[in-house]
Design a protein around this motif. Structure first.
Motif, PDB file in Angstrom:
ATOM      1  N   HIS A 135       0.814  -1.211   0.000  1.00 22.42           N
ATOM      2  CA  HIS A 135       0.000   0.000   0.000  1.00 22.42           C
ATOM      3  C   HIS A 135       0.849   1.262   0.000  1.00 22.42           C
ATOM      4  N   ASP A 136       0.521   2.216  -0.878  1.00 22.45           N
ATOM      5  CA  ASP A 136       1.160   3.532  -0.904  1.00 22.45           C
ATOM      6  C   ASP A 136       0.347   4.482  -0.031  1.00 22.45           C
ATOM      7  N   PRO A 137       0.990   5.196   0.906  1.00 21.14           N
ATOM      8  CA  PRO A 137       0.226   6.038   1.840  1.00 21.14           C
ATOM      9  C   PRO A 137      -0.501   7.196   1.182  1.00 21.14           C
ATOM     10  N   ASP A 138      -0.133   7.565  -0.046  1.00 23.28           N
ATOM     11  CA  ASP A 138      -0.789   8.680  -0.726  1.00 23.28           C
ATOM     12  C   ASP A 138      -1.935   8.243  -1.635  1.00 23.28           C
ATOM     13  N   MET A 139      -2.280   6.961  -1.593  1.00 25.52           N
ATOM     14  CA  MET A 139      -3.469   6.499  -2.300  1.00 25.52           C
ATOM     15  C   MET A 139      -4.715   6.897  -1.524  1.00 25.52           C
ATOM     16  N   ILE A 140      -5.822   7.023  -2.235  1.00 29.90           N
ATOM     17  CA  ILE A 140      -7.090   7.351  -1.575  1.00 29.90           C
ATOM     18  C   ILE A 140      -7.594   6.167  -0.745  1.00 29.90           C
ATOM     19  N   PRO A 141      -7.612   4.915  -1.251  1.00 28.47           N
ATOM     20  CA  PRO A 141      -8.052   3.788  -0.416  1.00 28.47           C
ATOM     21  C   PRO A 141      -7.051   3.511   0.712  1.00 28.47           C
ATOM     22  N   ARG A 142      -7.544   3.012   1.820  1.00 22.59           N
ATOM     23  CA  ARG A 142      -6.687   2.582   2.908  1.00 22.59           C
ATOM     24  C   ARG A 142      -6.096   1.205   2.599  1.00 22.59           C
ATOM     25  N   ARG A 143      -5.136   0.781   3.463  1.00 20.22           N
ATOM     26  CA  ARG A 143      -4.522  -0.524   3.242  1.00 20.22           C
ATOM     27  C   ARG A 143      -5.571  -1.635   3.248  1.00 20.22           C
ATOM     28  N   VAL A 144      -6.548  -1.537   4.151  1.00 25.23           N
ATOM     29  CA  VAL A 144      -7.639  -2.507   4.206  1.00 25.23           C
ATOM     30  C   VAL A 144      -8.951  -1.752   4.056  1.00 25.23           C
ATOM     31  N   GLU A 145      -9.702  -2.065   3.009  1.00 31.44           N
ATOM     32  CA  GLU A 145     -11.014  -1.478   2.780  1.00 31.44           C
ATOM     33  C   GLU A 145     -12.069  -2.557   2.993  1.00 31.44           C
ATOM     34  N   SER A 146     -13.067  -2.255   3.830  1.00 27.93           N
ATOM     35  CA  SER A 146     -14.107  -3.233   4.143  1.00 27.93           C
ATOM     36  C   SER A 146     -15.478  -2.673   3.779  1.00 27.93           C
ATOM     37  N   GLY A 147     -16.390  -3.559   3.488  1.00 28.63           N
ATOM     38  CA  GLY A 147     -17.749  -3.133   3.157  1.00 28.63           C
ATOM     39  C   GLY A 147     -18.742  -4.255   3.350  1.00 28.63           C
ATOM     40  N   ALA A 148     -20.019  -3.911   3.265  1.00 28.97           N
ATOM     41  CA  ALA A 148     -21.096  -4.888   3.415  1.00 28.97           C
ATOM     42  C   ALA A 148     -22.239  -4.503   2.494  1.00 28.97           C
ATOM     43  N   SER A 149     -23.023  -5.495   2.122  1.00 25.18           N
ATOM     44  CA  SER A 149     -24.183  -5.232   1.263  1.00 25.18           C
ATOM     45  C   SER A 149     -25.360  -6.064   1.732  1.00 25.18           C
ATOM     46  N   LEU A 150     -26.544  -5.565   1.418  1.00 23.62           N
ATOM     47  CA  LEU A 150     -27.805  -6.247   1.716  1.00 23.62           C
ATOM     48  C   LEU A 150     -28.687  -6.200   0.480  1.00 23.62           C
ATOM     49  N   PHE A 151     -29.199  -7.359   0.082  1.00 26.58           N
ATOM     50  CA  PHE A 151     -30.189  -7.418  -0.994  1.00 26.58           C
ATOM     51  C   PHE A 151     -31.392  -8.193  -0.471  1.00 26.58           C
ATOM     52  N   ALA A 152     -32.582  -7.662  -0.684  1.00 26.66           N
ATOM     53  CA  ALA A 152     -33.810  -8.327  -0.245  1.00 26.66           C
ATOM     54  C   ALA A 152     -34.887  -8.147  -1.300  1.00 26.66           C
ATOM     55  N   SER A 153     -35.664  -9.195  -1.531  1.00 23.31           N
ATOM     56  CA  SER A 153     -36.799  -9.120  -2.448  1.00 23.31           C
ATOM     57  C   SER A 153     -37.903 -10.028  -1.926  1.00 23.31           C
ATOM     58  N   THR A 154     -39.141  -9.719  -2.319  1.00 26.92           N
ATOM     59  CA  THR A 154     -40.266 -10.515  -1.842  1.00 26.92           C
ATOM     60  C   THR A 154     -41.436 -10.420  -2.807  1.00 26.92           C
ATOM     61  N   LYS A 155     -42.238 -11.482  -2.836  1.00 24.95           N
ATOM     62  CA  LYS A 155     -43.533 -11.473  -3.510  1.00 24.95           C
ATOM     63  C   LYS A 155     -44.620 -11.869  -2.517  1.00 24.95           C
ATOM     64  N   PHE A 156     -44.327 -11.574  -1.261  1.00 24.63           N
ATOM     65  CA  PHE A 156     -45.228 -11.965  -0.173  1.00 24.63           C
ATOM     66  C   PHE A 156     -46.601 -11.297  -0.316  1.00 24.63           C
ATOM     67  N   PHE A 157     -46.630 -10.046  -0.760  1.00 24.13           N
ATOM     68  CA  PHE A 157     -47.877  -9.293  -0.798  1.00 24.13           C
ATOM     69  C   PHE A 157     -48.704  -9.601  -2.047  1.00 24.13           C
ATOM     70  N   HIS A 158     -48.021  -9.912  -3.161  1.00 30.71           N
ATOM     71  CA  HIS A 158     -48.729 -10.210  -4.408  1.00 30.71           C
ATOM     72  C   HIS A 158     -47.773 -10.949  -5.322  1.00 30.71           C
ATOM     73  N   ASP A 159     -48.277 -11.977  -6.033  1.00 30.95           N
ATOM     74  CA  ASP A 159     -47.379 -12.782  -6.835  1.00 30.95           C
ATOM     75  C   ASP A 159     -46.918 -12.089  -8.110  1.00 30.95           C
ATOM     76  N   LYS A 160     -47.459 -10.904  -8.414  1.00 28.18           N
ATOM     77  CA  LYS A 160     -47.016 -10.153  -9.591  1.00 28.18           C
ATOM     78  C   LYS A 160     -46.287  -8.857  -9.225  1.00 28.18           C
ATOM     79  N   VAL A 161     -46.145  -8.601  -7.961  1.00 29.28           N
ATOM     80  CA  VAL A 161     -45.483  -7.374  -7.500  1.00 29.28           C
ATOM     81  C   VAL A 161     -44.311  -7.778  -6.617  1.00 29.28           C
ATOM     82  N   GLU A 162     -43.123  -7.330  -6.987  1.00 32.24           N
ATOM     83  CA  GLU A 162     -41.914  -7.728  -6.269  1.00 32.24           C
ATOM     84  C   GLU A 162     -41.061  -6.513  -5.918  1.00 32.24           C
TER      85      GLU A 162
END
Length: 587
Positions: free
Chosen positions: A498-525
């Protein structure tokens, strides 16, 4: 059949989980009724995968059953190797009917291809129609059986699985066309889409009024040879209704046209060869690109569109070899397609480093190398063992992602000039996935070396440094009642030098969430995708609702918001929040 045998089969085949023993017995009886050989004959079917394990078959059957299609299972015998189990949708008397089904399956996140179908497999009744488009399509090409595999009727167990997939209430007919075009020497499919987006952050403006036509022609010359030609053409009226964007952005994005998947498939014994423009999907995580290192990307709308509009196929030659539970791929790309990032001044142009005080800033035209010496090469091997699908790959290429090289001049006016360019990089990776019953676990890790990153120090000659780094991601997907699912992902990037003058840090961490449902109607998701850095305030959130209001039609309405610091991956687009709408007809 005794109750003990019923319970054993229920536990063995995941698609039957949750059924009562009495309901399961009804399914068994129906399966036996439907499994009489040679009762159905038809010309065409959509192959939606070929699997080496019955677990994979049952998962695919469950997914297709939500979309309301008739399901067929078929055993593909292969000389000197274990058989594959093909999952098909159909059968259809006319090729254009099968193409309509294939197009509708793609909307449901299920990829496949049309092939000839003769007889001997089980056809189930159609189920509920209108399953929604998933964030990540199934990569059927990675599970494709050799084209010349011998087809035999399925085992009784698989016939029961096919019958079980039909036990949900039938609501509407299977999506299919009614116009017969068997006189044509090819099949025609595609979609027409109108999409609009309005940027609500200051200054507000129309950012998209785009009409797109996607056409695909396919012809099977024999069981072993198949040709596909497809293209995508679009006009964006947002550049005619206002003068918000510079002329170079207008010229780049007002009209667009390109060949999409255009290839020739040839099967020879244990080998399958594909020549032409093609998708090569080595990674399957949701909403992000880690092991998906081969396909180029259209990033002119960043991560807002669906993946079928972000991924760009590559011109190349691919050979696939099948041996039991082992599969190998060889890939050569003589003419590389690079990521499309747009022009300076466009909505999601990726460069955000400000010039030093007292300096002007210019960005020159992008250099895209296309010599034969700039070819890309790849090798991938996968093996199925103990329920784990494990793969390793190497990919050497000219980097599809542009690096902005800097030069500084002091006269006549102090100016910092950047030029997007591409240099050769190397990538080695591992992927693994396993169905653990209550959820599916996936992992991807990619080690990259020789990629260049920008640094902020003015003393550096070209403003970039060569780096080595490891990307990895862990993904867990949970199926829930009501055709719902939740996907959670954790990812990191570690720079080894890692170069100290880079914008990213030596270790970059992240998380994501994806959710979908057709619980309310079988044609609406409804769908929600959020991605967030764990190092700093830097995030995006996309919410949309898919409405499958009529056969082959889909309406989408949604929002996309970005936040964070000016140099962050998402924060640089803090003033690009938008609302959008799409209307698509598939045929």
């Amino acid at each position: 059949m005794g109750w003990r045998q019923v319970e054993i089969m229920k536990n063995w085949i995941p698609v039957f989980a949750g059924m009562t023993s009495r309901t399961f017995t009804v399914v068994v009886v129906l399966g036996m009724t439907l499994s009489r050989p040679h009762e159905c004959f038809s010309a065409f079917a959509v192959q939606a995968g070929a699997f080496r394990s019955e677990t994979g078959v049952s998962q695919q059957l469950e997914k297709i059953s939500r979309s309301g299609f008739p399901v067929i299972v078929e055993k593909l015998e292969r000389t000197g190797r274990p058989a594959l189990i093909a999952v098909l949708v159909g059968p259809y008397e006319w090729s254009n009917e099968a193409e309509s089904a294939r197009a509708a399956l793609r909307l449901a996140g299920i990829d496949g291809y049309v092939r000839y179908y003769r007889n001997g497999a089980v056809k189930t009744e159609p189920q509920k129609n209108g399953a929604g488009g998933k964030e990540q399509a199934v990569a059927a090409s990675n599970d494709r059986a050799p084209l010349n595999a011998r087809r035999e009727p399925p085992s009784p167990t698989l016939r029961l699985a096919a019958a079980a997939a039909a036990q949900t209430e039938a609501a509407q007919p299977t999506p299919q066309a009614t116009t017969r075009t068997s006189s044509l020497p090819f099949t025609l499919s595609g979609h027409a889409q109108s999409a609009a987006a309005y940027t609500v952050a200051s200054p507000d403006h129309w950012s998209k009024l785009k009409n797109t036509l996607h056409l695909a022609l396919e012809r099977a010359f024999s069981d072993d040879i198949k040709l596909k030609i497809s293209g995508r053409f679009s006009y964006d009226g947002a550049y005619d209704v206002s003068n918000f964007y510079p002329d170079r952005v207008r010229r780049d994005q007002r009209f667009d046209g390109m060949f999409h998947e255009t290839f020739l498939d040839v099967g020879m014994n244990d080998w399958t060869f594909r020549l032409g423009r093609q998708h090569v999907t080595w990674g399957e995580v949701v909403g992000l690109f880690f092991a998906d290192v081969v396909s180029a990307k259209d990033l002119r709308e960043f991560l807002v569109p669906e993946f079928d509009y972000i991924r760009i196929p590559q011109w190349g030659a691919r050979a696939e070899y099948f041996k039991g539970d082992f599969k190998a791929e060889l890939l050569w790309i003589p003419y590389t397609t690079y990521d499309r990032i747009g022009k300076p001044g466009s909505e999601f142009y990726p460069f955000a480093i400000p010039p030093p005080a007292g300096f002007e800033q210019r960005i020159r035209s992008e250099r895209t190398p296309h010599k034969l010496s700039d070819s890309s090469f790849g090798l991938r091997a996968s093996y199925l063992t103990g329920g784990w699908d494990i793969a390793a790959f190497y990919f050497g290429s000219v980097d599809q992602n542009a690096t902005f090289y800097r030069s500084i001049s002091l006269a006549p006016v102090p100016t910092v000039t950047y030029r997007p360019d591409h240099e050769r990089i190397h990538q080695a990776g591992l992927t693994a996935s396993k169905d653990l019953g209550s959820f599916v676990l996936k992992g991807e890790a990619v080690y990259t070396w020789d990629r260049f990153f920008n640094v902020t120090r003015v003393s550096d000659t070209d403003g970039v440094v060569r780096q080595k780094f490891l990307d990895y991601i862990l993904s867990a997907e949970f199926p829930l009642p009501g055709d719902s699912r939740v996907n959670l992902q954790f990812f990191q990037r570690w720079f080894t030098n890692h170069d100290p003058d880079m914008i990213p840090r030596r270790v970059e961490s992240g998380a994501s969430l994806f959710a979908s449902t057709k619980f309310f109607h079988d044609k609406v998701e409804p769908e929600l995708l959020t991605i967030h850095s764990l190092n700093r305030l830097d995030w995006m959130a996309r919410f949309k609702i898919n409405w499958y209001f009529a056969e082959n039609w889909r309406l989408v309405a949604g929002t996309a918001f970005f936040g964070g610091k000016k140099l962050g991956l998402f924060g640089r687009f803090d003033q690009k929040d938008r609302v959008f709408m799409e209307l698509r007809y598939s045929f």
